[in-house]
Enzyme design. Structure first.
Site, PDB file in Angstrom:
ATOM      1  N   GLU A  17     -27.927  45.634  66.859  1.00  0.00           N
ATOM      2  CA  GLU A  17     -26.644  45.460  66.169  1.00  0.00           C
ATOM      3  C   GLU A  17     -26.807  45.263  64.664  1.00  0.00           C
ATOM      4  O   GLU A  17     -25.893  45.543  63.884  1.00  0.00           O
ATOM      5  CB  GLU A  17     -25.848  44.297  66.771  1.00  0.00           C
ATOM      6  CG  GLU A  17     -25.347  44.548  68.192  1.00  0.00           C
ATOM      7  CD  GLU A  17     -26.365  44.201  69.277  1.00  0.00           C
ATOM      8  OE1 GLU A  17     -27.552  43.949  68.944  1.00  0.00           O
ATOM      9  OE2 GLU A  17     -25.978  44.174  70.461  1.00  0.00           O
TER      10      GLU A  17
ATOM     11  N   MET B  84     -44.581  43.615  47.644  1.00  0.00           N
ATOM     12  CA  MET B  84     -43.947  42.805  46.602  1.00  0.00           C
ATOM     13  C   MET B  84     -44.413  41.349  46.683  1.00  0.00           C
ATOM     14  O   MET B  84     -44.624  40.694  45.659  1.00  0.00           O
ATOM     15  CB  MET B  84     -42.414  42.900  46.740  1.00  0.00           C
ATOM     16  CG  MET B  84     -41.654  42.192  45.646  1.00  0.00           C
ATOM     17  SD  MET B  84     -42.152  42.736  43.998  1.00  0.00           S
ATOM     18  CE  MET B  84     -40.956  44.012  43.656  1.00  0.00           C
TER      19      MET B  84
ATOM     20  N   LYS C 195     -11.747  38.800  75.416  1.00  0.00           N
ATOM     21  CA  LYS C 195     -11.675  39.848  76.437  1.00  0.00           C
ATOM     22  C   LYS C 195     -10.245  39.994  76.971  1.00  0.00           C
ATOM     23  O   LYS C 195      -9.752  41.117  77.155  1.00  0.00           O
ATOM     24  CB  LYS C 195     -12.648  39.497  77.570  1.00  0.00           C
ATOM     25  CG  LYS C 195     -12.971  40.658  78.462  1.00  0.00           C
ATOM     26  CD  LYS C 195     -14.189  40.394  79.327  1.00  0.00           C
ATOM     27  CE  LYS C 195     -14.526  41.619  80.158  1.00  0.00           C
ATOM     28  NZ  LYS C 195     -15.716  41.420  80.984  1.00  0.00           N
TER      29      LYS C 195
ATOM     30  N   PHE D 291     -20.762  32.170  79.390  1.00  0.00           N
ATOM     31  CA  PHE D 291     -21.840  33.144  79.241  1.00  0.00           C
ATOM     32  C   PHE D 291     -21.619  33.991  77.980  1.00  0.00           C
ATOM     33  O   PHE D 291     -20.542  34.542  77.777  1.00  0.00           O
ATOM     34  CB  PHE D 291     -21.898  34.052  80.479  1.00  0.00           C
ATOM     35  CG  PHE D 291     -22.946  35.126  80.367  1.00  0.00           C
ATOM     36  CD1 PHE D 291     -24.291  34.796  80.293  1.00  0.00           C
ATOM     37  CD2 PHE D 291     -22.580  36.462  80.300  1.00  0.00           C
ATOM     38  CE1 PHE D 291     -25.255  35.780  80.168  1.00  0.00           C
ATOM     39  CE2 PHE D 291     -23.541  37.453  80.180  1.00  0.00           C
ATOM     40  CZ  PHE D 291     -24.883  37.112  80.106  1.00  0.00           C
ATOM     41  N   GLN D 292     -22.615  34.056  77.143  1.00  0.00           N
ATOM     42  CA  GLN D 292     -22.587  34.821  75.882  1.00  0.00           C
ATOM     43  C   GLN D 292     -21.443  34.400  74.968  1.00  0.00           C
ATOM     44  O   GLN D 292     -20.874  35.208  74.242  1.00  0.00           O
ATOM     45  CB  GLN D 292     -22.555  36.329  76.159  1.00  0.00           C
ATOM     46  CG  GLN D 292     -23.856  36.791  76.824  1.00  0.00           C
ATOM     47  CD  GLN D 292     -24.052  38.287  76.813  1.00  0.00           C
ATOM     48  OE1 GLN D 292     -23.102  39.043  76.891  1.00  0.00           O
ATOM     49  NE2 GLN D 292     -25.304  38.707  76.743  1.00  0.00           N
TER      50      GLN D 292
HETATM   51  C1  LIG Z   1     -36.872  42.873  44.973  1.00  0.00           C
HETATM   52  C2  LIG Z   1     -35.637  42.927  44.124  1.00  0.00           C
HETATM   53  C3  LIG Z   1     -35.757  43.033  42.744  1.00  0.00           C
HETATM   54  C4  LIG Z   1     -34.623  43.161  41.943  1.00  0.00           C
HETATM   55  N1  LIG Z   1     -34.792  43.356  40.590  1.00  0.00           N
HETATM   56  C5  LIG Z   1     -33.707  43.677  39.840  1.00  0.00           C
HETATM   57  C6  LIG Z   1     -33.844  44.063  38.474  1.00  0.00           C
HETATM   58  O1  LIG Z   1     -34.939  44.115  37.927  1.00  0.00           O
HETATM   59  N2  LIG Z   1     -32.723  44.407  37.787  1.00  0.00           N
HETATM   60  C7  LIG Z   1     -31.478  44.381  38.369  1.00  0.00           C
HETATM   61  O2  LIG Z   1     -30.486  44.749  37.719  1.00  0.00           O
HETATM   62  N3  LIG Z   1     -31.316  44.003  39.639  1.00  0.00           N
HETATM   63  C8  LIG Z   1     -32.403  43.667  40.389  1.00  0.00           C
HETATM   64  N4  LIG Z   1     -32.217  43.335  41.715  1.00  0.00           N
HETATM   65  C9  LIG Z   1     -30.846  43.327  42.259  1.00  0.00           C
HETATM   66  C10 LIG Z   1     -30.112  42.023  41.938  1.00  0.00           C
HETATM   67  O3  LIG Z   1     -30.563  41.019  42.807  1.00  0.00           O
HETATM   68  C11 LIG Z   1     -28.583  42.201  42.071  1.00  0.00           C
HETATM   69  O4  LIG Z   1     -28.275  42.671  43.353  1.00  0.00           O
HETATM   70  C12 LIG Z   1     -27.999  43.187  41.070  1.00  0.00           C
HETATM   71  O5  LIG Z   1     -28.427  42.892  39.764  1.00  0.00           O
HETATM   72  C13 LIG Z   1     -26.478  43.116  41.132  1.00  0.00           C
HETATM   73  O6  LIG Z   1     -25.921  44.158  40.398  1.00  0.00           O
HETATM   74  P1  LIG Z   1     -24.363  44.127  40.017  1.00  0.00           P
HETATM   75  O7  LIG Z   1     -24.050  42.807  39.404  1.00  0.00           O
HETATM   76  O8  LIG Z   1     -24.111  45.365  39.234  1.00  0.00           O
HETATM   77  O9  LIG Z   1     -23.649  44.362  41.422  1.00  0.00           O
HETATM   78  P2  LIG Z   1     -22.883  43.382  42.451  1.00  0.00           P
HETATM   79  O10 LIG Z   1     -23.725  42.225  42.793  1.00  0.00           O
HETATM   80  O11 LIG Z   1     -22.415  44.252  43.550  1.00  0.00           O
HETATM   81  O12 LIG Z   1     -21.650  42.855  41.624  1.00  0.00           O
HETATM   82  C14 LIG Z   1     -20.600  43.722  41.301  1.00  0.00           C
HETATM   83  C15 LIG Z   1     -19.587  42.987  40.431  1.00  0.00           C
HETATM   84  O13 LIG Z   1     -18.538  43.899  40.136  1.00  0.00           O
HETATM   85  C16 LIG Z   1     -17.290  43.268  40.398  1.00  0.00           C
HETATM   86  N5  LIG Z   1     -16.331  44.293  40.773  1.00  0.00           N
HETATM   87  C17 LIG Z   1     -16.187  44.904  41.968  1.00  0.00           C
HETATM   88  N6  LIG Z   1     -15.198  45.822  41.912  1.00  0.00           N
HETATM   89  C18 LIG Z   1     -14.713  45.785  40.657  1.00  0.00           C
HETATM   90  C19 LIG Z   1     -13.674  46.481  39.975  1.00  0.00           C
HETATM   91  N7  LIG Z   1     -12.941  47.430  40.583  1.00  0.00           N
HETATM   92  N8  LIG Z   1     -13.421  46.164  38.672  1.00  0.00           N
HETATM   93  C20 LIG Z   1     -14.140  45.202  38.042  1.00  0.00           C
HETATM   94  N9  LIG Z   1     -15.126  44.507  38.638  1.00  0.00           N
HETATM   95  C21 LIG Z   1     -15.411  44.809  39.927  1.00  0.00           C
HETATM   96  C22 LIG Z   1     -17.564  42.260  41.477  1.00  0.00           C
HETATM   97  O14 LIG Z   1     -16.595  41.225  41.488  1.00  0.00           O
HETATM   98  C23 LIG Z   1     -18.978  41.780  41.111  1.00  0.00           C
HETATM   99  O15 LIG Z   1     -18.921  40.694  40.206  1.00  0.00           O
HETATM  100  C24 LIG Z   1     -33.336  43.153  42.526  1.00  0.00           C
HETATM  101  C25 LIG Z   1     -33.216  43.008  43.911  1.00  0.00           C
HETATM  102  C26 LIG Z   1     -34.349  42.915  44.705  1.00  0.00           C
HETATM  103  C27 LIG Z   1     -34.176  42.821  46.193  1.00  0.00           C
HETATM  104  C1  LIG Z   2     -35.862  40.305  56.070  1.00  0.00           C
HETATM  105  C2  LIG Z   2     -36.746  39.946  54.933  1.00  0.00           C
HETATM  106  N1  LIG Z   2     -37.829  39.170  55.124  1.00  0.00           N
HETATM  107  C3  LIG Z   2     -38.648  38.862  54.090  1.00  0.00           C
HETATM  108  C4  LIG Z   2     -38.379  39.307  52.824  1.00  0.00           C
HETATM  109  C5  LIG Z   2     -39.295  38.944  51.654  1.00  0.00           C
HETATM  110  N2  LIG Z   2     -39.907  40.152  51.096  1.00  0.00           N
HETATM  111  C6  LIG Z   2     -39.436  40.775  49.994  1.00  0.00           C
HETATM  112  S1  LIG Z   2     -40.281  42.151  49.588  1.00  0.00           S
HETATM  113  C7  LIG Z   2     -41.338  41.930  50.887  1.00  0.00           C
HETATM  114  C8  LIG Z   2     -42.456  42.900  51.142  1.00  0.00           C
HETATM  115  C9  LIG Z   2     -41.964  44.228  51.600  1.00  0.00           C
HETATM  116  O1  LIG Z   2     -43.077  44.950  52.074  1.00  0.00           O
HETATM  117  P1  LIG Z   2     -42.961  46.491  52.372  1.00  0.00           P
HETATM  118  O2  LIG Z   2     -41.763  46.758  53.218  1.00  0.00           O
HETATM  119  O3  LIG Z   2     -44.249  47.001  52.867  1.00  0.00           O
HETATM  120  O4  LIG Z   2     -42.619  47.083  50.921  1.00  0.00           O
HETATM  121  P2  LIG Z   2     -43.566  47.104  49.616  1.00  0.00           P
HETATM  122  O5  LIG Z   2     -43.212  45.891  48.802  1.00  0.00           O
HETATM  123  O6  LIG Z   2     -44.985  47.095  50.082  1.00  0.00           O
HETATM  124  O7  LIG Z   2     -43.176  48.368  48.917  1.00  0.00           O
HETATM  125  C10 LIG Z   2     -41.003  40.779  51.616  1.00  0.00           C
HETATM  126  C11 LIG Z   2     -41.761  40.289  52.790  1.00  0.00           C
HETATM  127  C12 LIG Z   2     -37.213  40.085  52.665  1.00  0.00           C
HETATM  128  N3  LIG Z   2     -36.831  40.537  51.468  1.00  0.00           N
HETATM  129  N4  LIG Z   2     -36.430  40.410  53.728  1.00  0.00           N
END
Ligand SMILES: Cc1cc2nc3c(=O)[nH]c(=O)nc-3n(C[C@H](O)[C@H](O)[C@H](O)COP(=O)(O)OP(=O)(O)OC[C@H]3O[C@@H](n4cnc5c(N)ncnc54)[C@H](O)[C@@H]3O)c2cc1C
Ligand SMILES: Cc1ncc(C[n+]2csc(CCOP(=O)(O)OP(=O)(O)O)c2C)c(N)n1
Ligand SMILES: [Mg+2]
Length: 570
Positions: free
Chosen positions: A50, A474, A162, A112-113
């Site tokens: 799911e 990472m 249900k 159940f569930q």
């Molecule tokens: C491993 C990892 C590394 C990351 N590294 C980076 C990085 O280096 N740089 C980076 O940028 N991000 C990075 N991120 C992503 C980061 O965590 C955020 O998800 C991202 O920066 C959010 O982007 P955003 O604010 O544009 O989008 P969202 O979080 O989706 O926010 C969107 C915003 O727009 C607003 N909005 C929605 N609709 C409208 C509308 N019609 N008009 C006006 N406003 C609206 C919402 O209210 C919200 O505030 C990383 C994520 C991971 C998992």
């Molecule tokens: C469900 C979940 N568990 C743990 C993490 C923490 N985490 C972030 S990146 C990462 C490693 C991901 O490894 P892989 O899928 O091999 O990608 P790579 O970084 O090697 O490209 C982990 C464990 C996460 N983001 N999501």
């Protein structure tokens, strides 16, 4: 007026809401609904877990802008949805999740569930409902779709007992319309703040736009392009903002933040005005808030009032739909005299070392950056790429140059490993003619790879590029930088992915040399069904630059090898 069961009303309403596809998994408490579904023009995709259903609904929504729908039974079916719902909540993705619940008389008896899924999902849904009577179904479904897609979009859950599915009542679609009290008007930008913002824009000499996901969510990319072309203000994008302006546009500087381009982060620190459009100043974007963009006045346009002044205090906050604001601004905009600001940014690009890996001679090593670069070339930058979470996700953001909106689909806020494969299935269902690629790590792929069976059962073509580095890469990188290379629990044993895909009846190849990347991608695209490519890449490569968590944005860890930088990719 027809007399229908609650289950029939549910599907009737979904069809009227424009739903054609849904993703789900049956069980006892949702069986009446599944039985009734057969009578309606709905394509149901049977998932293998799911969580996959929720990510598929999410990928469907992000690729198309339509509401995605996921269905599950009570108890474990519903709790398996939790990660996908939280993922959609963090990234403002409009999905509706429908769960079966035990009979209304049994609620609270540990039946159940039975699980209190509305309680569990209260903090991770935009809204949720427990429906105990058939005559509530229509109004709840209509309201749920409105809530999911209006304002700041997000996930909504409908839990239906249900007996509410089984019992009958008169069905009146019109009478079930959400009441006018309920429909909140889109906030209108105040005249004063519109004027103040325009004054700041006109006076700026070193302005930058911070472009976010909201531009895509609000379908404002045309208006945004007009703004950029008119004013000449350079643009930095968040991870989720990628695609809001073509990567090839001369004013598009690339990604900001922890793994953004070095020149972008430095430019933010030197800017005198930040125009933040539909982005929420996530901590991955700002680094240390105390030293963030201290020289800049700030304008923030966001549809959610809670975002204004939440992380970064601003000079002008405009609570409105960003498309409306851009349209109001347009006639008053003029081309700005930015002196040598763009020249300064070009100079910053010159000493950066983000993209240097393209220039490395082929020494027999296959780098992930090579794979993403060649994937970009071979797909003409036009594929929908759905990434998982980790190093490969960041390399994708750096090396795949997206020219179209909604073509990078990735879990940003929650960073959910296991997202890519199911979300790519959802994207393919939403956009059947698109070239859809899941770019996954060897770790994240193993979290939801069971959905390969879904791909086969539904005869879908979703190509998969595994960036196989033998590590939870990472996390290994953080251990290398901040834990003296103690690799606790990050070396990763994987199955033979080629044989595994073969067991599902899916074509698959392992690639270890750079010269084999492009031919493999081309062959995968030409193949009639799904192809899984296992790219066995350099194991201890790291993503550069990197702003350590909470550090000043301009204090980036740079690639240690001093190589000539190239702003443009060869
Ligand atoms: C491993 C990892 C590394 C990351 N590294 C980076 C990085 O280096 N740089 C980076 O940028 N991000 C990075 N991120 C992503 C980061 O965590 C955020 O998800 C991202 O920066 C959010 O982007 P955003 O604010 O544009 O989008 P969202 O979080 O989706 O926010 C969107 C915003 O727009 C607003 N909005 C929605 N609709 C409208 C509308 N019609 N008009 C006006 N406003 C609206 C919402 O209210 C919200 O505030 C990383 C994520 C991971 C998992
Ligand atoms: C469900 C979940 N568990 C743990 C993490 C923490 N985490 C972030 S990146 C990462 C490693 C991901 O490894 P892989 O899928 O091999 O990608 P790579 O970084 O090697 O490209 C982990 C464990 C996460 N983001 N999501
Ligand atoms: Mg890995």
């Amino acid at each position: 007026m027809a007399r229908l069961t609650g289950a029939e009303i549910l599907w009737d309403c979904l069809v009227r809401e424009g739903v054609t596809d849904l993703f789900g998994y049956p069980g006892g408490a949702i069986l009446p609904a599944y039985d009734a579904m057969l009578k309606y023009p709905l394509r149901h995709v049977l998932v293998r877990h799911e969580q996959g259903a929720t990510h598929m609904a999410d990928g469907y929504a992000r690729a198309s802008g339509r509401v995605g729908v996921a269905v599950a039974t009570s108890g474990p079916g519903a709790t398996n949805m939790v990660t996908g719902i939280a993922t959609a909540m963090m990234d403002s993705s409009p999905i509706v999740c429908i769960t079966g619940q035990v009979g209304s008389r049994l609620i609270g008896s540990d039946a159940f569930q039975e699980t209190d899924i509305t309680g569990i999902t209260l903090p991770i849904t935009k809204h949720n409902y427990l429906v105990t009577r058939a005559d509530e179904v229509a109004s709840v479904v209509r309201e749920a779709f409105l809530v999911a897609k209006s304002g700041r979009p997000g996930p909504v859950l409908i839990d239906i007992t249900k007996d509410a599915q089984q019992s009958s009542c008169e069905f009146d679609w019109d009478a079930a319309a959400p009441s006018s009290d309920f429909i909140r008007p889109t906030p209108v930008a105040g005249e004063a703040s519109i004027r103040q913002a325009l004054e700041l824009i006109r006076a700026a000499r070193r302005p930058l736009v911070l472009a976010g996901h909201g531009l895509m969510l609000g379908n404002a990319t045309d208006e945004f392009r007009a703004f950029v072309d008119k004013t000449g203000v350079p643009v930095a994008m968040t991870l989720l903002g990628i695609g809001c302006l073509p990567a090839s546009h001369p004013l598009n500087l690339g990604m900001m933040g922890m793994h953004g381009e070095a020149w972008v982060n430095t430019a933010i620190q030197e800017a005198d005005l930040l125009i933040a459009l539909g982005m929420r100043f996530d901590d991955r974007v700002t680094g240390n808030l105390k030293t963030y963009a201290q020289n800049a006045r700030k304008i923030h346009v966001d549809i959610d009032p809670a975002e204004i002044n939440k992380n970064v205090p601003v000079d002008v906050g405009i609570v409105a739909d960003v498309r409306d604001v851009l349209r109001i601004w347009q006639p008053a905009l003029e081309t700005l005299d930015l002196g040598d600001w763009t020249g300064r940014i070009d100079a910053l690009k010159g000493d950066s070392a983000v993209r240097d890996i393209q220039k490395l001679p082929d020494d027999g090593h296959l780098y992930a950056a090579h794979v993403i670069h060649d994937l970009w070339r071979a797909t003409n930058g036009k594929a929908i790429v759905v990434t998982d979470v980790g190093q490969h996700q960041m390399w994708e953001a750096q090396y795949y140059h997206h020219d179209l909106p909604r073509t990078l689909i990735t879990s940003g806020g929650l960073g959910t490993m296991g997202f890519a494969l199911p979300a790519a299935i959802g994207a393919k269902m939403a956009c059947p003619d698109a070239d859809v690629w899941a770019v996954v790590g060897d770790g994240g792929f193993q979290m939801t790879m069971c959905e390969m069976a879904t791909i086969q059962q539904e005869r879908l073509k979703v190509n998969v590029a595994i960036i196989n580095n033998g590590y939870l890469g990472m996390v290994r990188q953080w251990q290398e930088f901040f834990y003296e290379r103690r690799y606790a629990a990050t070396p990763l044993l994987s199955p033979d992915f080629v044989k595994l895909a073969g067991a599902y009846g899916i074509e698959s190849h392992a690639i270890t040399r750079r010269q084999d990347v492009t031919p493999a991608v081309q062959a995968a695209r030409a193949h009639g069904g799904t192809v899984v490519l296992d790219f066995q890449v350099e194991q201890e490569d790291s993503v550069f630059p990197m702003v350590p968590a909470g550090a000043d944005l301009h204090k980036m860890i740079r690639r240690p090898t001093p190589l000539a930088e190239t702003g443009a990719d060869a």
